[in-house]
Scaffold this motif. Structure first.
Motif, short mmCIF file in Angstrom:
data_model
loop_
_atom_site.label_atom_id
_atom_site.label_comp_id
_atom_site.label_asym_id
_atom_site.label_seq_id
_atom_site.Cartn_x
_atom_site.Cartn_y
_atom_site.Cartn_z
N UNK A 157 -42.12 -21.50 31.34
CA UNK A 157 -42.86 -22.39 29.70
C UNK A 157 -43.90 -21.42 29.86
N UNK A 158 -43.82 -20.60 30.41
CA UNK A 158 -45.31 -19.23 30.61
C UNK A 158 -43.98 -17.95 29.31
N UNK A 159 -43.01 -18.84 29.69
CA UNK A 159 -41.46 -16.82 28.82
C UNK A 159 -40.88 -17.11 27.60
N UNK A 160 -40.67 -18.81 27.41
CA UNK A 160 -40.04 -19.34 26.82
C UNK A 160 -41.01 -18.69 25.24
N UNK B 132 -47.53 -27.37 33.24
CA UNK B 132 -48.79 -26.62 34.16
C UNK B 132 -49.45 -28.22 34.79
N UNK B 133 -49.22 -28.88 34.08
CA UNK B 133 -50.68 -29.99 35.30
C UNK B 133 -50.11 -30.26 36.02
N UNK C 19 -43.81 -26.17 43.12
CA UNK C 19 -43.63 -27.11 40.90
C UNK C 19 -44.26 -25.73 40.34
N UNK C 20 -45.10 -24.64 41.03
CA UNK C 20 -46.11 -23.84 40.15
C UNK C 20 -44.36 -22.81 39.65
N UNK C 21 -43.64 -22.32 41.36
CA UNK C 21 -42.38 -21.54 40.49
C UNK C 21 -41.64 -22.04 39.38
N UNK D 110 -55.62 -22.80 29.12
CA UNK D 110 -55.46 -23.77 30.13
C UNK D 110 -56.26 -23.85 32.17
N UNK D 111 -57.19 -24.78 32.19
CA UNK D 111 -58.48 -25.05 33.37
C UNK D 111 -57.88 -26.53 34.17
#
Length: 418
Positions: free
Chosen positions: A273-276, A363-364, A266-268, A256-257
């Motif tokens: 999504x990075x854990x499941x 993420x976007x 919103x990032x929090x 992802x870039x």
């Protein structure tokens, strides 16, 4: 090629103790003049570390008291001088260090390169020939994708060790030059998925079967572009080697870039999504309202951490252009933006049960919108920031790496003091 003026050093690691011990016995039996060192951390809660040193038929077992309760400090003060002393003995041709199950080889190698003994690093006397990791095919994938704490399994390195089993399993595999497959997977599907994950997690590493892994094959399999104990730079490439990019057995690899800041709130909310269904995330990020902070994001299984890793080159507080590595200057020049400089969102995500399109979309959605960008930095400073708790304003622009974080109670930004 190993420097003839330095003693070759092999690090053995892995969560499964029997195959690691077997590899240690093979390496010492096959080559005369090989010294074996092992620190056993299973008694660290009692204030001591058990130490074994073996050379030929001579074996010494003793106890090393913990230095103010810190395993890392004790190992630094005991292991490093011991390696130097062994390397200077004429009968020692090679040193094998069998790491405790709880240790991550890259962190040990960072000490070899940076910690000084008598004003010089140990790498003046020893050279890492290989990092070899044993993988138990029956249990490794479950360990690498779970959220169990080391303490729950009595594998922790001292009372304050809050890391997860996944963090250690992943760290041991991804830094290996050679992966040795031991045992049998419970079924063909697990074996295939484990292989697909390892090929993407450690694309540089050679894969061998334990049955035929003698000294010649183990050391002969080390690839020319292997890590060989060189710690990775958080400002360098996220992906080393050439991992397969096509999905295999549900295992996918996503990069992802983006070149606009994340909205902190919103990032929090997006980090789940990075854990499941994700094995590993490594990368760098920056938040609206914190233009100077180069953040290092790292997850393993069900644990995720975010740490400060210095400042961006474009930051007024950042290091000088001539003060960083040529590699970092090259990467910064290639992506330099007239507005954002070298700031970038860049995450490498290895998933085994997650949809990469969903990860990318989530993420976007955490990036600033065009309207929020138009509001400007003054407005961004007033955005709610859930990461602020535990934020250490100090920073070290000479930081060489970022240590993974355990599961904890939720991500906060922590300063990496190494």
């Amino acid at each position: 090629m190993i420097d003839p003026h330095r003693t070759p050093l092999v690090l053995l690691t892995g969560l499964a103790e029997p195959p690691v011990r077997l590899l240690a016995d093979r390496l010492t039996a096959d080559t005369p003049g090989t010294a074996l060192v092992h620190h056993d951390l299973r008694h660290a809660d009692d204030g001591v570390i058990r130490r074994l040193v073996r050379l030929g038929s001579a074996e010494r077992i003793g106890s090393v008291p913990l230095d103010h309760g810190c395993v890392s400090c004790t190992l630094r003060q005991d292991l490093l001088p011991l390696l130097r002393a062994l390397s200077r003995r004429p009968e020692v041709e090679r040193i094998v260090v069998r790491l405790d199950e709880a240790l991550e080889p890259e962190l040990v190698c960072r000490e070899l390169h940076t910690a000084l003994v008598d004003d010089t690093p140990i790498t003046a006397d020893v050279e890492v020939e290989a990092v070899i990791t044993a993988i138990d095919q029956e249990s490794w994938l479950g360990a690498a994708t779970g959220d169990a704490a080391l303490g729950e399994l009595d594998l922790h390195a001292g009372p304050d060790d809050d890391r997860t089993l996944a963090q250690v399993a992943v760290a041991q595999a991804e830094f290996a030059d050679v992966l040795v497959l031991a045992g049998e997977a419970p079924d063909a599907w697990t074996a295939a998925r484990t292989g697909a994950v390892l090929q993407r997690l450690a694309p540089r590493a050679a894969l061998l079967d334990l049955c035929g892994a003698d000294t010649a094959r183990l050391l002969g399999a080390v690839p020319g572009d292997g890590h060989r104990g060189t710690p990775r730079d958080p400002h360098g490439p996220l992906v080393t080697g050439q991992p397969p990019l096509d999905p295999d057995c549900g295992v996918t690899f996503l990069t992802f870039t983006a070149q606009r800041p994340f909205h902190p709130q919103r990032l929090h909310e997006a980090l789940d999504v990075l854990l499941d269904g994700v094995v590993r995330t490594r990368g760098r990020a920056w938040l609206a309202g914190r233009p100077d902070d180069h953040l290092w994001v790292e997850s393993a299984g069900g644990g995720l951490g975010i740490r400060l890793a210095g400042s961006w080159l474009d930051s007024p507080h950042g290091p000088g252009w001539d003060d960083v590595s040529p590699e970092r200057r090259t990467f910064a020049a290639l992506r330099w933006d007239p507005v954002w400089g070298d700031r970038v969102q860049e995450l490498a995500v290895l998933a085994h049960r997650a949809d990469p399109a969903d990860i990318d979309r989530t993420l976007r959605g955490a990036l600033l919108t065009d309207a929020e960008l138009a509001e400007g930095p003054e407005a961004w400073h007033h955005y709610p920031d859930p990461f602020a708790a535990g934020h250490d304003e100090s920073r070290d622009d000479d930081t060489a790496g970022a240590e993974p974080a355990g599961a904890g109670d939720g991500p906060t930004i922590r300063h990496d003091e190494r």
